[in-house]
Design a protein around this motif. Structure first.
Motif, PDB file in Angstrom:
ATOM      1  N   ILE A  11      18.523   7.831  -2.301  1.00  0.00           N
ATOM      2  CA  ILE A  11      18.281   7.716  -3.747  1.00  0.00           C
ATOM      3  C   ILE A  11      19.618   7.511  -4.434  1.00  0.00           C
ATOM      4  O   ILE A  11      20.438   8.413  -4.526  1.00  0.00           O
ATOM      5  N   VAL A  34      16.696   3.612  -3.208  1.00  0.00           N
ATOM      6  CA  VAL A  34      16.023   3.686  -4.502  1.00  0.00           C
ATOM      7  C   VAL A  34      17.007   3.371  -5.618  1.00  0.00           C
ATOM      8  O   VAL A  34      18.033   4.040  -5.764  1.00  0.00           O
ATOM      9  N   SER A  36      16.573   2.099  -9.853  1.00  0.00           N
ATOM     10  CA  SER A  36      15.526   1.931 -10.855  1.00  0.00           C
ATOM     11  C   SER A  36      15.471   0.537 -11.468  1.00  0.00           C
ATOM     12  O   SER A  36      14.421   0.109 -11.944  1.00  0.00           O
ATOM     13  N   THR A  74      14.714  -1.969  -0.634  1.00  0.00           N
ATOM     14  CA  THR A  74      14.909  -1.247  -1.886  1.00  0.00           C
ATOM     15  C   THR A  74      13.568  -0.882  -2.494  1.00  0.00           C
ATOM     16  O   THR A  74      12.544  -1.492  -2.188  1.00  0.00           O
ATOM     17  N   ALA A  75      13.590   0.121  -3.365  1.00  0.00           N
ATOM     18  CA  ALA A  75      12.404   0.547  -4.105  1.00  0.00           C
ATOM     19  C   ALA A  75      12.849   0.969  -5.490  1.00  0.00           C
ATOM     20  O   ALA A  75      13.983   1.403  -5.699  1.00  0.00           O
ATOM     21  N   ASP A  77      11.483   3.448  -7.302  1.00  0.00           N
ATOM     22  CA  ASP A  77      11.421   4.901  -7.479  1.00  0.00           C
ATOM     23  C   ASP A  77      11.033   5.541  -6.158  1.00  0.00           C
ATOM     24  O   ASP A  77      10.748   4.848  -5.171  1.00  0.00           O
ATOM     25  N   VAL A  78      11.002   6.881  -6.125  1.00  0.00           N
ATOM     26  CA  VAL A  78      10.787   7.584  -4.858  1.00  0.00           C
ATOM     27  C   VAL A  78       9.397   7.322  -4.286  1.00  0.00           C
ATOM     28  O   VAL A  78       9.197   7.469  -3.071  1.00  0.00           O
ATOM     29  N   LEU A  81       9.331   4.975  -1.312  1.00  0.00           N
ATOM     30  CA  LEU A  81       9.916   5.342  -0.022  1.00  0.00           C
ATOM     31  C   LEU A  81       8.822   5.470   1.031  1.00  0.00           C
ATOM     32  O   LEU A  81       7.669   5.771   0.704  1.00  0.00           O
TER      33      LEU A  81
END
Length: 284
Positions: A11, A34, A36, A74-75, A77-78, A81
């Motif tokens: 994160i 992560v 945003s 990549t993401a 937000d959590v 994951l």
């Protein structure tokens, strides 16, 4: 032989987060970072691609850089994951409230089998653990900059950390080809407390006109065999980061960690070290 975790989340995709992600991916893990915003995610990917290219050029990778990078996604937000992540590392800025918020959010997403770690360089791991419902699966994993090249990970154990969590972390450190140093949670741990002490005194010496930064650094590098002097290291870490750590240590351990006026002045002037182009040295 220890094995790297199959799936991990990181994160925060800044310099430290990107370095952590790269190191685990190079060891064979599938990594999700992560960030945003799409811009921050793209910047993290570009940072890792360039770092992997340089590592490949130096013969430090066991496979092509593209193959390692393909294991990093990549993401936003959590929730993005992977469900079965073995490890989630928080690598956001050194703000206790922000870290606690991020970690408690991650805890709500993952089951008890996922280890949660903070990459803090000085904040209380015990206080961060108090924000969690299951603090036994939480500990500190303090990586060093630049993460891919650094040989050390400081493993910080809170009173609530379960032995199985510590054992898992030590195995993963070994799988990265790094060496662990295990310390009990205390302000500044071992590395930051000693490193900041040396750095602050070096800054005071510059402030008092004892010697120029290069002379002080050469004295420590050549006389004491430090890989680099404390002022060049401060530039690499970031003067703002050093100031924040010193302020925290002063609040917990007393005035011996009071930041020199010169450090405050440089941070106020935007002279943050390598990342801003100027600190105690010019990086432009």
């Amino acid at each position: 032989m220890s094995r790297a975790p199959e799936q991990i989340g990181v994160i925060g995709g800044g310099r430290m987060g990107a370095g952590i992600a790269q190191s685990f991916a190079a060891a064979g893990s599938s990594v999700t970072v992560v960030e945003s915003s799409p811009e921050a995610a793209a910047a993290a990917q570009a940072r890792m691609a360039e770092s992997l290219r340089r590592a490949a050029d130096r013969g430090k990778l066991a496979e092509p850089a593209e193959a390692v990078l393909a294991r990093i996604g990549t993401a936003a937000d959590v929730s993005g994951l992977p469900d079965g992540a073995d490890l989630v590392v928080e690598a956001v800025p050194e703000d206790a409230a922000l870290k606690a918020q991020v970690l408690s959010g991650a805890e709500r997403v993952f089951g008890a089998e996922t280890v949660l770690a903070t990459n803090t360089s000085s904040l209380s791991v015990s206080e961060l653990a108090s924000a969690l419902e299951a603090p036994g699966r939480f500990l500190g994993m303090h990586f060093f900059n630049p993460v891919p090249a650094s040989a050390l990970v400081e493993v910080i154990v809170a009173p609530t950390t379960a032995r199985a969590t510590v054992d898992a972390a030590l195995g993963w450190v070994g799988a990265l080809g790094k060496t662990d140093v295990v310390v009990r949670d205390s302000p500044g741990f071992a590395s930051s407390r000693l490193g900041v002490t040396l750095g602050l005194e070096a800054i005071r010496m510059v402030e008092e006109g004892v010697a120029e930064p290069e002379a002080i650094d050469n004295a420590m590098a050549l006389g004491y065999r430090h890989p680099m002097g404390p002022l060049r290291l401060t530039d690499l870490v970031g003067l703002d980061v050093r100031l924040a750590i010193a302020e925290y240590l002063r609040s917990t351990l007393g005035d011996r960690f009071a930041p020199p006026a010169l450090l405050r002045e440089k941070v106020a002037a935007g002279e943050l070290g390598r990342k801003s182009g100027r600190g105690f040295y010019s990086w432009e």
